[in-house]
Design a protein around this motif. Structure first.
Motif, PDB file in Angstrom:
ATOM      1  N   ALA A  17      -1.656   4.644   2.127  1.00  0.00           N
ATOM      2  CA  ALA A  17      -1.553   5.054   3.530  1.00  0.00           C
ATOM      3  C   ALA A  17      -0.119   5.482   3.862  1.00  0.00           C
ATOM      4  O   ALA A  17       0.827   5.007   3.220  1.00  0.00           O
ATOM      5  CB  ALA A  17      -1.978   3.887   4.420  1.00  0.00           C
ATOM      6  N   PRO A  18       0.063   6.379   4.849  1.00  0.00           N
ATOM      7  CA  PRO A  18      -0.988   6.977   5.670  1.00  0.00           C
ATOM      8  C   PRO A  18      -1.743   8.063   4.899  1.00  0.00           C
ATOM      9  O   PRO A  18      -1.119   8.908   4.263  1.00  0.00           O
ATOM     10  CB  PRO A  18      -0.228   7.582   6.845  1.00  0.00           C
ATOM     11  CG  PRO A  18       1.136   7.878   6.307  1.00  0.00           C
ATOM     12  CD  PRO A  18       1.412   6.832   5.271  1.00  0.00           C
ATOM     13  N   VAL A  19      -3.066   8.032   5.007  1.00  0.00           N
ATOM     14  CA  VAL A  19      -3.861   9.018   4.290  1.00  0.00           C
ATOM     15  C   VAL A  19      -5.220   9.150   4.974  1.00  0.00           C
ATOM     16  O   VAL A  19      -5.703   8.186   5.577  1.00  0.00           O
ATOM     17  CB  VAL A  19      -4.006   8.616   2.785  1.00  0.00           C
ATOM     18  CG1 VAL A  19      -4.932   7.428   2.587  1.00  0.00           C
ATOM     19  CG2 VAL A  19      -4.460   9.794   1.939  1.00  0.00           C
TER      20      VAL A  19
ATOM     21  N   THR B 185      -6.911  -0.350   0.211  1.00  0.00           N
ATOM     22  CA  THR B 185      -6.053   0.465   1.060  1.00  0.00           C
ATOM     23  C   THR B 185      -4.643  -0.097   0.903  1.00  0.00           C
ATOM     24  O   THR B 185      -4.399  -1.280   1.153  1.00  0.00           O
ATOM     25  CB  THR B 185      -6.472   0.380   2.539  1.00  0.00           C
ATOM     26  OG1 THR B 185      -6.499  -0.994   2.918  1.00  0.00           O
ATOM     27  CG2 THR B 185      -7.836   0.991   2.771  1.00  0.00           C
ATOM     28  N   CYS B 186      -3.723   0.762   0.453  1.00  0.00           N
ATOM     29  CA  CYS B 186      -2.328   0.327   0.277  1.00  0.00           C
ATOM     30  C   CYS B 186      -1.650   0.586   1.612  1.00  0.00           C
ATOM     31  O   CYS B 186      -1.085   1.651   1.843  1.00  0.00           O
ATOM     32  CB  CYS B 186      -1.674   1.115  -0.849  1.00  0.00           C
ATOM     33  SG  CYS B 186      -2.667   1.095  -2.355  1.00  0.00           S
ATOM     34  N   ASN B 187      -1.755  -0.380   2.512  1.00  0.00           N
ATOM     35  CA  ASN B 187      -1.354  -0.163   3.908  1.00  0.00           C
ATOM     36  C   ASN B 187       0.085  -0.564   4.170  1.00  0.00           C
ATOM     37  O   ASN B 187       0.574  -0.363   5.270  1.00  0.00           O
ATOM     38  CB  ASN B 187      -2.285  -0.941   4.843  1.00  0.00           C
ATOM     39  CG  ASN B 187      -2.238  -2.432   4.584  1.00  0.00           C
ATOM     40  OD1 ASN B 187      -2.055  -2.870   3.446  1.00  0.00           O
ATOM     41  ND2 ASN B 187      -2.399  -3.234   5.626  1.00  0.00           N
ATOM     42  N   TYR B 188       0.766  -1.141   3.188  1.00  0.00           N
ATOM     43  CA  TYR B 188       2.073  -1.746   3.442  1.00  0.00           C
ATOM     44  C   TYR B 188       3.043  -1.284   2.375  1.00  0.00           C
ATOM     45  O   TYR B 188       2.787  -1.441   1.173  1.00  0.00           O
ATOM     46  CB  TYR B 188       1.899  -3.276   3.387  1.00  0.00           C
ATOM     47  CG  TYR B 188       3.114  -4.078   3.712  1.00  0.00           C
ATOM     48  CD1 TYR B 188       3.844  -3.846   4.878  1.00  0.00           C
ATOM     49  CD2 TYR B 188       3.536  -5.108   2.868  1.00  0.00           C
ATOM     50  CE1 TYR B 188       4.951  -4.613   5.187  1.00  0.00           C
ATOM     51  CE2 TYR B 188       4.638  -5.886   3.175  1.00  0.00           C
ATOM     52  CZ  TYR B 188       5.357  -5.632   4.332  1.00  0.00           C
ATOM     53  OH  TYR B 188       6.443  -6.400   4.639  1.00  0.00           O
ATOM     54  N   ASP B 189       4.148  -0.690   2.813  1.00  0.00           N
ATOM     55  CA  ASP B 189       5.144  -0.202   1.846  1.00  0.00           C
ATOM     56  C   ASP B 189       6.288  -1.189   1.664  1.00  0.00           C
ATOM     57  O   ASP B 189       7.324  -0.859   1.116  1.00  0.00           O
ATOM     58  CB  ASP B 189       5.668   1.176   2.284  1.00  0.00           C
ATOM     59  CG  ASP B 189       6.335   1.127   3.660  1.00  0.00           C
ATOM     60  OD1 ASP B 189       6.567   0.001   4.177  1.00  0.00           O
ATOM     61  OD2 ASP B 189       6.609   2.198   4.221  1.00  0.00           O
ATOM     62  N   GLY B 190       6.105  -2.380   2.134  1.00  0.00           N
ATOM     63  CA  GLY B 190       7.155  -3.387   2.034  1.00  0.00           C
ATOM     64  C   GLY B 190       7.930  -3.510   3.338  1.00  0.00           C
ATOM     65  O   GLY B 190       8.634  -4.485   3.555  1.00  0.00           O
ATOM     66  N   ALA B 191       7.775  -2.487   4.211  1.00  0.00           N
ATOM     67  CA  ALA B 191       8.466  -2.539   5.499  1.00  0.00           C
ATOM     68  C   ALA B 191       7.504  -2.243   6.648  1.00  0.00           C
ATOM     69  O   ALA B 191       7.485  -2.947   7.646  1.00  0.00           O
ATOM     70  CB  ALA B 191       9.623  -1.547   5.520  1.00  0.00           C
TER      71      ALA B 191
ATOM     72  N   ALA C 271     -12.685  10.321  -6.852  1.00  0.00           N
ATOM     73  CA  ALA C 271     -13.120   9.905  -8.184  1.00  0.00           C
ATOM     74  C   ALA C 271     -12.684   8.467  -8.471  1.00  0.00           C
ATOM     75  O   ALA C 271     -11.628   8.025  -8.009  1.00  0.00           O
ATOM     76  CB  ALA C 271     -12.519  10.846  -9.224  1.00  0.00           C
ATOM     77  N   ALA C 272     -13.485   7.771  -9.255  1.00  0.00           N
ATOM     78  CA  ALA C 272     -13.184   6.377  -9.579  1.00  0.00           C
ATOM     79  C   ALA C 272     -11.796   6.260 -10.185  1.00  0.00           C
ATOM     80  O   ALA C 272     -11.335   7.144 -10.898  1.00  0.00           O
ATOM     81  CB  ALA C 272     -14.228   5.829 -10.548  1.00  0.00           C
ATOM     82  N   GLY C 273     -11.121   5.196  -9.892  1.00  0.00           N
ATOM     83  CA  GLY C 273      -9.827   4.926 -10.501  1.00  0.00           C
ATOM     84  C   GLY C 273      -8.700   5.790  -9.978  1.00  0.00           C
ATOM     85  O   GLY C 273      -7.629   5.845 -10.579  1.00  0.00           O
ATOM     86  N   SER C 274      -8.882   6.441  -8.843  1.00  0.00           N
ATOM     87  CA  SER C 274      -7.841   7.329  -8.315  1.00  0.00           C
ATOM     88  C   SER C 274      -6.775   6.562  -7.534  1.00  0.00           C
ATOM     89  O   SER C 274      -7.071   5.542  -6.909  1.00  0.00           O
ATOM     90  CB  SER C 274      -8.475   8.354  -7.366  1.00  0.00           C
ATOM     91  OG  SER C 274      -9.259   9.276  -8.077  1.00  0.00           O
ATOM     92  N   VAL C 275      -5.548   7.109  -7.593  1.00  0.00           N
ATOM     93  CA  VAL C 275      -4.522   6.688  -6.638  1.00  0.00           C
ATOM     94  C   VAL C 275      -4.327   7.873  -5.717  1.00  0.00           C
ATOM     95  O   VAL C 275      -3.853   8.926  -6.142  1.00  0.00           O
ATOM     96  CB  VAL C 275      -3.204   6.332  -7.350  1.00  0.00           C
ATOM     97  CG1 VAL C 275      -2.131   5.989  -6.314  1.00  0.00           C
ATOM     98  CG2 VAL C 275      -3.419   5.163  -8.302  1.00  0.00           C
ATOM     99  N   ILE C 276      -4.768   7.747  -4.479  1.00  0.00           N
ATOM    100  CA  ILE C 276      -4.789   8.884  -3.556  1.00  0.00           C
ATOM    101  C   ILE C 276      -3.580   8.778  -2.629  1.00  0.00           C
ATOM    102  O   ILE C 276      -3.450   7.809  -1.887  1.00  0.00           O
ATOM    103  CB  ILE C 276      -6.104   8.885  -2.739  1.00  0.00           C
ATOM    104  CG1 ILE C 276      -7.312   9.053  -3.656  1.00  0.00           C
ATOM    105  CG2 ILE C 276      -6.067   9.959  -1.650  1.00  0.00           C
ATOM    106  CD1 ILE C 276      -7.410  10.398  -4.353  1.00  0.00           C
TER     107      ILE C 276
END
Ligand code: UD1
Ligand code: CA
Length: 464
Positions: free
Chosen positions: A418-420, A391-397, A429-434
């Motif tokens: 995120a948010p998603v 989960t990419c929960n942090y955008d640097g800020a 699907a495997a390997g996705s960037v959602i």
């Protein structure tokens, strides 16, 4: 009804000693036993009794001691009194005198005698029938300690310090713990009269005993339940040995409650542990803070569990770190899982190897089995989070939330930005960037389509 019926209880904790033999920049009473400062143990214990007034006599490193304790024990409204020169235990209590009411009683304790129990202190207070009660103990090696002198009737008549003791007195094996319950009226009367005319040139608190005897006061003595309750800390060896005594006591209590330790000497409880029946704890496990385990919990080697609650029949495989986490029943975790604060694992969920979870809920029956980071996420029930999902929960800020609904299937090595929200029974699907929400029942691809170049020639190394 008069308000004075209740006897007020003060506690005076002597903590002015420097603790030279610790060889430390830290004041002795801030050294830790079971992760808690020595003085913290004393403060927490005496506040199992009803205490009206807590006075701490400090000396060396006073600012450090005060700020550490006042921040942690603000609710105890501690009164601090400086003893700038350490002229003896009697002098230490004397500098606290004007903080004590004229009536009521005081428990006199030591900041470096951390393990006296609340039950013992309650017994000591109850034993004060005539003005002074004290904790004593008969020991094999009394060397260095004050000896209890009794008369022919067995009544206490004085305490003699090691350095002042005659050969005959040195043979006495009943020793003074230094812990007393004294009527404040007697402290106000006797302390100003103390002299330092003795082998050490110190004002001995122990001299109040002979003063009281001269006033026909009967001194009562009781013993603690455990010898370690009156042991002090002067050096690192004593601190380590007291730590072992304490661990031994906690583990013995848990064994009595039905916990099986593979090796009681290789588990540490640095806080409190409440456990159900038929719990198994393997070697190298450390508990910190307040932890609760249900029945039939099985904990394998090397787990570190802090301030967490673990439900019935959970299985923690080796080397998990679990911090401020709540785990339901029948959950498998690890090996090598890291559960960080504010994580909730619902019943029958599963967290596998090399998975880190922070501030997230994993719903009932859901699985996060391999190599994932799940942060700020809410996962519904029976979802499957494939290997390597992040989960990419942090955008640097800022931190953002990921919501994964019931029965969702996240293909391996996917990044959920995120948010998603991933809908009910959706598939990624495997390997996705959602980066956009996925509807219920949909299949989402978030990757370049695979292409192919036929008869590809691999590069060759340049000749020299
Ligand atoms: C004292 C008792 C002795 C008893 C022993 C138990 C006296 C005179 N003797 O020994 O009978 O067997 O405890 O350990 O009381 N402290 C201060 N300010 C001072 C002196 C001491 O705060 O001026 C504190 C120390 O930090 C320590 C405690 O009082 O926490 C006891 O001092 P310590 O020197 O260890 O005890 P003794 O006086 O040797
Ligand atoms: Ca001393």
């Amino acid at each position: 009804m008069s308000a004075s019926i209740k006897t007020s209880l003060s506690v005076i904790i002597l903590a002015a000693g420097k603790g030279t033999r610790m060889q430390s920049a830290k004041p002795k009473v801030l050294q830790t036993l079971a992760s808690k400062p020595l003085l913290g143990h004393v403060l927490e214990t005496c506040h199992h009794l009803t205490v009206d007034n807590t006075v701490v006599v400090y000396g060396f490193g006073g600012d450090q001691v005060q700020s550490a304790m006042d921040s942690q024990y603000a609710h105890l409204s501690l009164t601090w009194v400086a003893q700038t020169e350490q002229l003896g235990t009697g002098h230490a209590v004397k500098v606290a005198l004007d903080k004590l009411p004229q009536d009521g009683q005081s428990l006199i304790l030591y900041g470096d005698v951390p393990l006296v129990s609340a039950a013992t202190l309650a017994n000591l207070q109850a034993a004060n029938t005539d003005g002074i009660s004290m904790l004593t103990l008969t020991v094999d090696n009394p060397f260095g300690l004050g000896r209890i002198k009794r008369d022919n009737q067995g009544n206490i008549e004085a305490i003699v310090e090691q350095k002042d003791a005659s050969d005959a007195e040195q043979k006495i094996t009943e020793i003074n713990s230094g812990i007393y319950c004294v009527d404040n009226a007697l402290l106000h009367k006797y302390l100003p009269e103390l002299s330092n005319d003795n082998a050490q040139g110190e004002y001995y608190l122990t001299d109040i005993v002979k003063m009281a005897v001269a006033d026909s006061i009967i001194i009562t003595a009781i013993e603690p339940d455990h010898a370690f309750e009156i042991e002090g800390v002067n050096n690192r060896q004593q601190l380590a040995s007291l730590e072992r005594s304490w661990q031994g006591k906690l583990i013995a209590d848990l064994q009595e409650a039905g916990v099986q330790f593979a090796d009681p000497a290789r588990v540490d409880i640095r806080g409190s542990l409440i456990a159900g029946q038929d719990v198994f704890v393997d070697v190298g496990v450390v508990f910190e803070g307040d932890c609760v385990l249900g029945d039939n919990v099985y904990i394998e080697a090397g787990c570190v569990i802090k301030s967490s609650k673990i439900g019935d029949a959970c299985h923690l495989k080796p080397y998990c770190v679990i911090d401020h986490t709540k785990i339901g029943a029948g959950v498998d975790v690890g090996p090598f899982a890291h559960l960080r604060p504010d994580t909730v694992l619902a019943d029958n969920s599963k967290v596998g190897n090399f998975v880190e979870i922070k501030k997230s809920v994993v719903g009932q029956g859901s699985k996060v089995n391999h190599l994932s980071y799940i942060g700020d996420a809410t996962i519904g029930s029976n979802a499957n989070i494939g290997a390597g999902t992040i989960t990419c929960n942090y955008d640097g800020a800022n931190k953002s939330q990921t919501i994964i609904k019931d029965n969702a299937f996240i293909g391996s090595n996917s990044s959920l930005v995120a948010p998603v929200t991933i809908g009910n029974t959706a598939t990624v699907a495997a390997g996705s960037v959602i980066t956009k929400d996925v509807d219920a029942n949909a299949l989402a691809f978030g990757r370049a389509r695979q292409s192919q170049k036929d008869n590809f020639e691999r590069p060759v190394k340049n000749k020299k």
